[in-house]
Design a protein around this motif. Structure first.
Motif, PDB file in Angstrom:
ATOM      1  N   ILE A  71     121.489  16.769  55.760  1.00 26.66           N
ATOM      2  CA  ILE A  71     122.623  15.873  56.059  1.00 26.66           C
ATOM      3  C   ILE A  71     122.450  14.466  55.906  1.00 26.66           C
ATOM      4  O   ILE A  71     123.426  13.865  55.521  1.00 26.66           O
ATOM      5  CB  ILE A  71     123.134  16.142  57.750  1.00 26.66           C
ATOM      6  CG1 ILE A  71     123.490  17.698  58.040  1.00 26.66           C
ATOM      7  CG2 ILE A  71     124.192  15.028  58.348  1.00 26.66           C
ATOM      8  CD1 ILE A  71     123.770  17.996  59.307  1.00 26.66           C
ATOM      9  N   ALA A  72     121.365  13.792  56.331  1.00 28.13           N
ATOM     10  CA  ALA A  72     120.983  12.550  55.966  1.00 28.13           C
ATOM     11  C   ALA A  72     121.052  12.141  54.524  1.00 28.13           C
ATOM     12  O   ALA A  72     121.440  10.914  54.392  1.00 28.13           O
ATOM     13  CB  ALA A  72     119.496  12.293  56.789  1.00 28.13           C
ATOM     14  N   GLN A  73     120.588  13.161  53.838  1.00 29.87           N
ATOM     15  CA  GLN A  73     120.711  12.589  52.350  1.00 29.87           C
ATOM     16  C   GLN A  73     122.136  13.124  51.632  1.00 29.87           C
ATOM     17  O   GLN A  73     122.215  12.970  50.387  1.00 29.87           O
ATOM     18  CB  GLN A  73     119.534  12.995  51.703  1.00 29.87           C
ATOM     19  CG  GLN A  73     119.297  14.582  51.339  1.00 29.87           C
ATOM     20  CD  GLN A  73     118.064  14.875  50.544  1.00 29.87           C
ATOM     21  OE1 GLN A  73     116.998  14.375  51.093  1.00 29.87           O
ATOM     22  NE2 GLN A  73     118.224  15.704  49.621  1.00 29.87           N
ATOM     23  N   LEU A  95     117.377  20.096  48.692  1.00 26.53           N
ATOM     24  CA  LEU A  95     115.999  19.473  49.154  1.00 26.53           C
ATOM     25  C   LEU A  95     114.736  19.804  48.051  1.00 26.53           C
ATOM     26  O   LEU A  95     114.645  20.749  47.666  1.00 26.53           O
ATOM     27  CB  LEU A  95     115.590  19.925  50.566  1.00 26.53           C
ATOM     28  CG  LEU A  95     116.304  19.619  51.675  1.00 26.53           C
ATOM     29  CD1 LEU A  95     116.210  20.351  52.873  1.00 26.53           C
ATOM     30  CD2 LEU A  95     116.623  17.969  51.876  1.00 26.53           C
ATOM     31  N   SER A  96     113.697  18.904  48.127  1.00 27.99           N
ATOM     32  CA  SER A  96     112.650  19.047  47.304  1.00 27.99           C
ATOM     33  C   SER A  96     111.571  20.048  47.741  1.00 27.99           C
ATOM     34  O   SER A  96     111.645  20.072  49.111  1.00 27.99           O
ATOM     35  CB  SER A  96     112.284  17.869  46.670  1.00 27.99           C
ATOM     36  OG  SER A  96     111.288  17.264  47.845  1.00 27.99           O
ATOM     37  N   LEU A 132     115.226  20.691  58.871  1.00 25.79           N
ATOM     38  CA  LEU A 132     115.571  20.638  57.589  1.00 25.79           C
ATOM     39  C   LEU A 132     116.988  20.252  57.292  1.00 25.79           C
ATOM     40  O   LEU A 132     117.505  19.668  56.359  1.00 25.79           O
ATOM     41  CB  LEU A 132     115.178  21.743  56.974  1.00 25.79           C
ATOM     42  CG  LEU A 132     113.748  22.285  56.603  1.00 25.79           C
ATOM     43  CD1 LEU A 132     113.379  23.356  56.350  1.00 25.79           C
ATOM     44  CD2 LEU A 132     112.939  21.356  55.295  1.00 25.79           C
ATOM     45  N   VAL A 133     117.964  20.981  58.196  1.00 27.71           N
ATOM     46  CA  VAL A 133     119.310  20.695  57.900  1.00 27.71           C
ATOM     47  C   VAL A 133     119.503  19.316  58.431  1.00 27.71           C
ATOM     48  O   VAL A 133     120.385  18.465  57.544  1.00 27.71           O
ATOM     49  CB  VAL A 133     119.961  21.663  59.090  1.00 27.71           C
ATOM     50  CG1 VAL A 133     121.633  20.963  59.207  1.00 27.71           C
ATOM     51  CG2 VAL A 133     119.848  23.047  58.540  1.00 27.71           C
TER      52      VAL A 133
END
Ligand code: ARG
Length: 459
Positions: free
Chosen positions: A396-398, A405-406, A391-392
Motif C-alpha cells: 500500500i505504501a508504494q 514487491l521485490s 507485506l500488504v
C-alpha cells in the motif's frame, strides 16, 4: 340481493356496505367460486338434496357463468353484491330462478371462501414455480456464457478474494432452488379441501368429503372443520415464501446495481431494462433492479400485515379474516413481475471481463494465498497472517499490488520467501486453489452448472 337479511329490520348504511363488501377485490376468486360450486352441486346430488335434473340445470348455468366471468372478469367487480359468493348466487338466480337458492344447502361462506382461496393460492404457486424455474435457467445460461470470467468477490464491500463470475451466478441458482423447494412444500401443504366443513362445526349432510376434495384436485379433505375454516397458514406461508424470494431478488439487484455503476463498470445492463433521465442526457439508470429492490418492502409488508391480522384471532371465522386477500392479491403479481423482470435483466447483461479482472487483481485480494504459501512452508497460519499483513502495508505504501514487491522486500519480512512466491500470487492460481466442494475453481463451478442443468431437466 344479500345472502342474509331475514333477521334485520333495516338495510346497511351505504358507508358500512362499502366498508364491509369484499367484491371489489374478491371478484378475483370468481372462477374458483364457480368451480367449487359445481363440485358442491355434485355432492348435493349424491345426498339427494338435488335431483339429477336440478343438478344438470344448475351445473349448466354455472358453466355458462364461468364463460361470462372468464370473458370479462372486471364486470363482476361492480355488480354491487357483498362478495363473490353473493355475486355468484345472485347471478345464478337470474339464470335458473329459485333452484339456485338450493345450492347453499349445507354450505357456509366460511368453508366456501377457505376453499376458493386455497384453489387460487395453489394455482398461483404453480405459476410462480414455473417463473422461478425460468429465472434459474437464465442464471445457468449466464454462468455458461461467463464460465471463466474473473470477478472480484467482496465482504464488507471490500475486495476479499477473486471469484468466477459464474460462481456468482450459481450462488443465485442455489437461492432460487431453495425458494422453489419452499414454495413446492407450501403448495403441497395447502392442498387440502375445507369444503364440507360448514360454518365451523361440519356439515349436517352425509357428504363424501374425500371424493369432493379429490374431484377438485386436492390431496384430501381437511380433517377438522373448526381448523379448516379458521386456518390461513397457507396465506402466511405463501407470503413468507414470497418475502424470502424477494430478499434474494433484492440482493441480486443490489449486487448488479453496484456492478453496473460507473465506478465498478463490471457489467452493462441492456437498454430494454434501463431508463434515462429527463435532465441528464448521459444517464442510463438501472430502474428495473431498483424497483425489484423497492418492491421487496411491499411484499414483506403484506406478509407482516397478515401475521398481525391473525395474531390472537379467536376460532373460528371472524370478519378480520377478509383482510387476508388484498395483501396477497397485490403481493403475488408483484412477486411474479419481479421474477420476470429479474430474468430480463440477467438475460441482457454484458460483462466487461477486462474491468472485472483488473478489479480482482487490485485490492490485495490474493493476500490469503500468500498466507497459505507460508503455511505450506511450515509457518502456523496465525503467524503467516501477520507477516502478510506487514507485506500488504508495504505494498500500500508504494501504491502497488503484492506481486509487485521485490523478492528482497518479501525476504525483509521473512527469510522463508523464495522466487516461487510469484506463482501463487497469480490470479488464476487463487481461483484454481478453490478445489474443495462448493469452491470457485473452474472445475467446481463446471460441476455445479452441470448438476443444475440436470436437475432442471428432471423437474
Ligand atoms: N367475504 C368473506 C371473506 O372474504 C367471505 C366469508 C364471509 N363469511 C361470513 N360469515 N361473513 O372472508
Amino acid at each position: 340481493m344479500a345472502l342474509w337479511g331475514g333477521r334485520f329490520s333495516t338495510g346497511p348504511d351505504e358507508a358500512f356496505k362499502q366498508f364491509n363488501d369484499s367484491l371489489p377485490f374478491d371478484y378475483q376468486l370468481a372462477e374458483q367460486d364457480i368451480v367449487g360450486s359445481v363440485a358442491w352441486a355434485g355432492a348435493l346430488k349424491q345426498v339427494d338434496v338435488l335431483s339429477s335434473d336440478e343438478h344438470k340445470k344448475l351445473v349448466a348455468a354455472l358453466y355458462e357463468l364461468l364463460d361470462e366471468v372468464k370473458a370479462d372478469p372486471q364486470a363482476v367487480a361492480t355488480s354491487g353484491a357483498e362478495d363473490i359468493h353473493s355475486h355468484v348466487e345472485a347471478a345464478l338466480i337470474e339464470k335458473v330462478g329459485d333452484l339456485a337458492k338450493k345450492l347453499h344447502t349445507g354450505r357456509s361462506r366460511n368453508d366456501q371462501v377457505a376453499t376458493d382461496f386455497r384453489l387460487w393460492c395453489r394455482d398461483t404457486a404453480a405459476h410462480i414455480l414455473t417463473a422461478l424455474g425460468q429465472l434459474k435457467g437464465e442464471f445457468i445460461a449466464l454462468a455458461e456464457r461467463e464460465l471463466g470470467t474473473i470477478l472480484p468477490g467482496y465482504t464488507h464491500l471490500q475486495r476479499a478474494q477473486p471469484l468466477l463470475f459464474s460462481h456468482w451466478c450459481m450462488a443465485y441458482v442455489e437461492m432460487i432452488e431453495r425458494d422453489e423447494s419452499r414454495l413446492a412444500d407450501a403448495k403441497a401443504r395447502m392442498n387440502f379441501c375445507p369444503l364440507g366443513s360448514g360454518a365451523l362445526a361440519g356439515t349436517a349432510y352425509p357428504i363424501d368429503r374425500q371424493a369432493l376434495a379429490v374431484g377438485l384436485g386436492f390431496t384430501a379433505a381437511t380433517k377438522n372443520s373448526l381448523d379448516a375454516v379458521s386456518d390461513r397458514d397457507f396465506v402466511v406461508e405463501l407470503l413468507s415464501c414470497a418475502s424470502i424470494s424477494m430478499i434474494h431478488l433484492s440482493r441480486m439487484s443490489e449486487d448488479l446495481i453496484f456492478y453496473n455503476s460507473g465506478e465498478a463498470g463490471f457489467i452493462e445492463l441492456a437498454d430494454n431494462v434501463t431508463s434515462g433521465s429527463s435532465l441528464m442526457p448521459q444517464k442510463k439508470n438501472p430502474d428495473a433492479l431498483e424497483l425489484i429492490r423497492g418492491k421487496t418492502g411491499r411484499v414483506f409488508g403484506a406478509f407482516s400485515a397478515m401475521m398481525m391480522t391473525l395474531k390472537a384471532l379467536p376460532l373460528a371465522y371472524n370478519k378480520d379474516m377478509q383482510e387476508d386477500k388484498e395483501g396477497l392479491f397485490d403481493a403475488m403479481p408483484t412477486w411474479l413481475a419481479c421474477i420476470h423482470m429479474a430474468q430480463a435483466c440477467i438475460k441482457g447483461i454484458k460483462v466487461n471481463g477486462d474491468r472485472t479482472l483488473a478489479a480482482a487483481k487490485g485490492g490485495h485480494s490474493n493476500a490469503t494465498e500468500l498466507a497459505d504459501y507460508l503455511v505450506a512452508k511450515g509457518i502456523p497460519f496465525r503467524e503467516g497472517h501477520h507477516i502478510v499483513g506487514v507485506l500488504v502495508q508495504m505494498a500500500i505504501a508504494q501504491g502497488n499490488n503484492l506481486e509487485d514487491l521485490s523478492l528482497e522486500q518479501f525476504q525483509s519480512v521473512h527469510s522463508i520467501f523464495a522466487q516461487d512466491v510469484y506463482a501463487v500470487l497469480e490470479i488464476d492460481a487463487c481461483i484454481k486453489a478453490r478445489q474443495a466442494l462448493g469452491g470457485t475453481s473452474l472445475e467446481q463451478v463446471t460441476v455445479a452448472v452441470k448438476d443444475a442443468k440436470k436437475k432442471q431437466q428432471i423437474t
